[in-house]
Design an enzyme around this catalytic site. Structure first.
Site, PDB file in Angstrom:
ATOM      1  N   SER A  24     -11.162 -10.458  10.551  1.00 28.00           N
ATOM      2  CA  SER A  24     -12.140  -9.742   9.598  1.00 28.00           C
ATOM      3  C   SER A  24     -11.910  -8.377   9.236  1.00 28.00           C
ATOM      4  O   SER A  24     -12.860  -7.759   8.945  1.00 28.00           O
ATOM      5  CB  SER A  24     -13.553 -10.145   9.960  1.00 28.00           C
ATOM      6  OG  SER A  24     -13.852  -9.615  11.390  1.00 28.00           O
ATOM      7  N   GLU A  73      -0.898  13.799   4.643  1.00 30.71           N
ATOM      8  CA  GLU A  73      -0.525  13.387   5.864  1.00 30.71           C
ATOM      9  C   GLU A  73       0.949  13.508   5.781  1.00 30.71           C
ATOM     10  O   GLU A  73       1.601  13.502   4.795  1.00 30.71           O
ATOM     11  CB  GLU A  73      -1.080  12.199   6.393  1.00 30.71           C
ATOM     12  CG  GLU A  73      -2.434  12.400   6.338  1.00 30.71           C
ATOM     13  CD  GLU A  73      -3.122  10.782   6.784  1.00 30.71           C
ATOM     14  OE1 GLU A  73      -3.338  10.416   7.843  1.00 30.71           O
ATOM     15  OE2 GLU A  73      -3.754  10.148   5.644  1.00 30.71           O
ATOM     16  N   HIS A 102       0.218   2.913  18.352  1.00 31.03           N
ATOM     17  CA  HIS A 102      -0.744   2.882  16.930  1.00 31.03           C
ATOM     18  C   HIS A 102      -0.919   1.744  16.087  1.00 31.03           C
ATOM     19  O   HIS A 102      -1.924   1.150  15.598  1.00 31.03           O
ATOM     20  CB  HIS A 102      -0.728   4.197  16.162  1.00 31.03           C
ATOM     21  CG  HIS A 102      -1.664   4.536  15.204  1.00 31.03           C
ATOM     22  ND1 HIS A 102      -2.916   4.554  15.337  1.00 31.03           N
ATOM     23  CD2 HIS A 102      -1.171   4.796  13.869  1.00 31.03           C
ATOM     24  CE1 HIS A 102      -3.531   4.601  14.147  1.00 31.03           C
ATOM     25  NE2 HIS A 102      -2.802   5.048  13.144  1.00 31.03           N
ATOM     26  N   HIS A 124       1.548   6.948  17.634  1.00 29.96           N
ATOM     27  CA  HIS A 124       0.625   7.974  16.931  1.00 29.96           C
ATOM     28  C   HIS A 124       0.536   9.323  17.923  1.00 29.96           C
ATOM     29  O   HIS A 124       0.611   8.932  19.111  1.00 29.96           O
ATOM     30  CB  HIS A 124      -0.883   7.562  16.668  1.00 29.96           C
ATOM     31  CG  HIS A 124      -1.502   8.640  15.719  1.00 29.96           C
ATOM     32  ND1 HIS A 124      -1.906   9.908  15.913  1.00 29.96           N
ATOM     33  CD2 HIS A 124      -2.066   8.528  14.240  1.00 29.96           C
ATOM     34  CE1 HIS A 124      -2.355  10.418  14.871  1.00 29.96           C
ATOM     35  NE2 HIS A 124      -2.686   9.447  14.003  1.00 29.96           N
ATOM     36  N   ARG A 131       6.177   3.235   9.445  1.00 24.24           N
ATOM     37  CA  ARG A 131       4.974   3.106   8.623  1.00 24.24           C
ATOM     38  C   ARG A 131       4.567   4.640   8.134  1.00 24.24           C
ATOM     39  O   ARG A 131       4.338   5.373   8.875  1.00 24.24           O
ATOM     40  CB  ARG A 131       3.897   2.408   8.921  1.00 24.24           C
ATOM     41  CG  ARG A 131       2.852   2.435   7.985  1.00 24.24           C
ATOM     42  CD  ARG A 131       1.551   1.730   8.631  1.00 24.24           C
ATOM     43  NE  ARG A 131       1.010   2.639   9.885  1.00 24.24           N
ATOM     44  CZ  ARG A 131       0.034   3.373   9.720  1.00 24.24           C
ATOM     45  NH1 ARG A 131      -0.615   3.412   8.616  1.00 24.24           N
ATOM     46  NH2 ARG A 131      -0.292   4.105  10.649  1.00 24.24           N
ATOM     47  N   LYS A 133     -13.265 -12.501  16.219  1.00 25.43           N
ATOM     48  CA  LYS A 133     -13.433 -12.693  17.722  1.00 25.43           C
ATOM     49  C   LYS A 133     -14.740 -11.948  18.364  1.00 25.43           C
ATOM     50  O   LYS A 133     -15.276 -12.111  19.439  1.00 25.43           O
ATOM     51  CB  LYS A 133     -12.296 -11.880  18.390  1.00 25.43           C
ATOM     52  CG  LYS A 133     -10.869 -12.371  18.941  1.00 25.43           C
ATOM     53  CD  LYS A 133     -10.099 -11.384  19.718  1.00 25.43           C
ATOM     54  CE  LYS A 133      -8.951 -11.610  20.069  1.00 25.43           C
ATOM     55  NZ  LYS A 133      -8.239 -10.658  20.881  1.00 25.43           N
TER      56      LYS A 133
HETATM   57  C1  SIN Z   1      -4.867   8.729  10.975  1.00 24.62           C
HETATM   58  O1  SIN Z   1      -5.765   9.084  10.684  1.00 24.62           O
HETATM   59  O2  SIN Z   1      -3.905   9.870  11.797  1.00 24.62           O
HETATM   60  C2  SIN Z   1      -4.108   7.607  10.988  1.00 24.62           C
HETATM   61  C3  SIN Z   1      -3.837   7.027   9.614  1.00 24.62           C
HETATM   62  C4  SIN Z   1      -2.874   5.957   9.794  1.00 24.62           C
HETATM   63  O3  SIN Z   1      -2.444   5.483  10.717  1.00 24.62           O
HETATM   64  O4  SIN Z   1      -2.368   5.628   8.592  1.00 24.62           O
END
Ligand code: SIN
Length: 527
Positions: free
Chosen positions: A14, A116, A339, A232, A374, A36
């Site tokens: 979900s 980012e 991550h 991450h 990604r 879950k």
């Molecule tokens: C983050 O806020 O650093 C994660 C964003 C993401 O992994 O797309």
């Protein structure tokens, strides 16, 4: 004997992709959502950074496509990238209509767009640092009002029911009554999220155990590119607070990474420094930790105005303060952690798998959008677009019969031995330690062989438990993380190169040609 629960669509999970699927599909038929825990206890709810989309006249689809392909290190499927990027503005409009209030620039009607790693333009729509939570709540509220949707919380899917390469439904454990229930449907959708709990340190929620990927593999679906686990760079390092992400958006706003000695090290590793693609930043931190012997590095944003920090990052500010760290006046101790899984169940851009009637969406699926790495904030986007596409495709399959009679009652098994149940939690720890030590940010041939031998042994042991013991949530999850761990190790061994998030020090170069890794039960090359 319990009755079979019938619906046109069975949706397992979900998060953003499962909910958008359910909403769209409910215009065409009935949907049962099996989840879950609570409806909104998902990885989506934890997403801080935001959702990438081209909504500014200074940006372009071409630039977003180019950035995604570059960060994906040659492995993205170009057609998929183009289609998802171009579909983004329409889906953002839908979220706004559902009530998501993305931040606007001060005194303006324009979105306040974040930056980012890997993005050449500011294009990350966000709601401060709780974007995922707001999206999830807006979708959940719409789903709850839809009479065609029934929600089954605290229900954990155990196995798909597949006959002659067609899915009929699933066996599902009601974790409150401990009863196994049978669900039959015309279409079944796997939207169970990621696999972070295969590793010791992760930003994922505790139930991210790769259930959809493991069930699909057992059922005979093709699984793709599982070696690409994204770490991450910045999880909070704290003895009490686990799994808390410090968003990349801080680096987008100028935060810098410092070593234990207070020195800024990223400019030594990449011209984009802290905003280099994530695989590069995570590896740089790993190298610094090994070089200095420290167990964490620091992320510093304290040079920014304190009121601005509290307003822009309220959740991070509060959580860190609770842990005794005031981010407005001191650097934040951080370490990399698992991550995002760039691989998953192989699908097309509408989430179709190679089993008839079975779809996979979101982090459970591998469409080819993310390639080998990604790009930040591209995953909520993929979940939204592919979830929507899948609902349209699935609604064309309503002429499939619901074959409830063919789903036999579950054989519950007899054995229970509480003394042995502790073995389950020990085995959980063992797998996560093996994966962290040998299949982490930096891999090698020897480490992967060691991981393969140990995981193979554990897998055989678990199958024994599974058949002998009464099923429990822990056992279901353990069985799934063992399958996922095996897939990651085998695919890592097959990829004798380094690309994106998969770095093997014995094969540091990229192959001339980018190829996907695909495994299917019974049709798999030995690795
Ligand atoms: C983050 O806020 O650093 C994660 C964003 C993401 O992994 O797309």
């Amino acid at each position: 004997m319990n009755d079979v629960i019938k619906s046109d669509f069975l949706v397992i999970g979900s998060g953003i992709s499962g909910l958008i699927f359910s909403l769209e599909a409910s215009r065409h038929g009935t949907a049962a959502i099996v989840t879950k825990r609570g409806l909104t206890d998902t990885a989506t709810s934890l997403a801080q950074g935001g959702i990438a989309a081209v909504v500014s006249p200074e940006d372009s689809f071409e630039a977003h496509i180019h950035d995604t392909l570059r960060v994906g290190c040659g492995l993205c499927h170009r057609g998929v990238v183009e289609a998802i990027v171009r579909a983004a503005p329409e889906r953002i409009r839908q979220l706004s209509e559902l009530g998501v209030e993305f931040c606007k620039a001060e005194g303006s009607d324009e979105f306040d767009l974040g930056l980012e790693g890997g993005h050449s333009h500011r294009r990350v729509l966000h709601v401060k640092d709780h974007t995922g939570r707001d999206i999830e709540e807006a979708l959940a509220s719409a789903v709850r009002q839809e009479p065609n949707i029934i929600i089954f919380e605290n229900h954990m899917a155990v196995n798909l029911v597949v006959r002659d390469n067609e899915v009929l439904g699933a066996y599902v454990l009601d974790t409150e009554s401990a009863e196994i229930r049978r669900f039959a449907s015309r279409v079944t959708v796997l939207a169970t999220g990621g696999v972070g709990k295969v590793f010791l340190y992760t930003s994922n929620p505790p139930h991210a155990t790769g259930d959809g990927i493991a069930m699909a593999y057992r059922a005979g679906a093709s699984i793709m590119n599982m070696e690409f686990i994204q770490f991450h760079p910045t999880l909070l390092y704290h003895h009490r607070v686990h799994s808390f992400l410090i968003s990349e958006a801080l680096r987008g706003e100028g935060a810098v990474l410092l070593g234990a000695d207070g020195e800024r090290f990223m400019p030594r590793y990449h011209p984009d420094a802290e905003l280099a693609p994530r695989d590069i930043v995570a590896r740089a931190i790993d190298a610094e930790l090994k070089r200095t012997g420290a167990d964490h590095v620091y992320l510093d944003i304290s040079f920014k105005d304190s009121a601005w920090i509290k307003n822009r990052f309220p959740v991070i500010y509060r959580r860190c303060l609770e842990a005794g760290i005031d981010i407005t006046s001191e650097p934040i101790p951080v370490v990399p952690g698992a991550h995002y899984c760039c691989g998953g169940v192989k699908t097309d851009i509408a989430g179709r798998t190679d089993i008839k009637g079975l779809f996979a969406v979101g982090e459970t699926a591998c469409t080819g959008f993310h390639g080998a790495n990604r790009m930040a904030s591209n995953s909520l986007l993929e979940g939204l677009v592919v979830g929507h596409n899948a609902a349209l495709a699935a609604s064309e399959m309503l002429d499939r019969p619901i074959r409830a009679d063919e789903i036999r009652p579950w054989d519950p098994g007899e054995a229970t031995d509480p003394d042995e149940l502790i073995v389950i939690s020990h085995t959980w720890d063992e797998i996560r330690r093996i994966m962290t030590n040998y299949v982490g940010i930096v891999r090698s041939r020897k480490r992967l062989i060691r991981a393969r031998n140990r995981i193979d042994f554990i897998r055989r042991e678990i199958e024994q438990f599974y058949w002998d013991f009464k099923i429990t949530p822990d056992l279901v999850e353990l069985r799934n993380i063992a399958v996922v761990a095996e897939l990651i190790v085998r695919m890592s061994r097959m990829r004798r190169e380094s690309r994106g998030t998969h770095y093997n020090q014995d094969y540091p170069r990229e192959w001339d040609q980018a190829v996907d890794t695909v495994l299917r039960k019974g049709y798999s090359p030995v690795a």
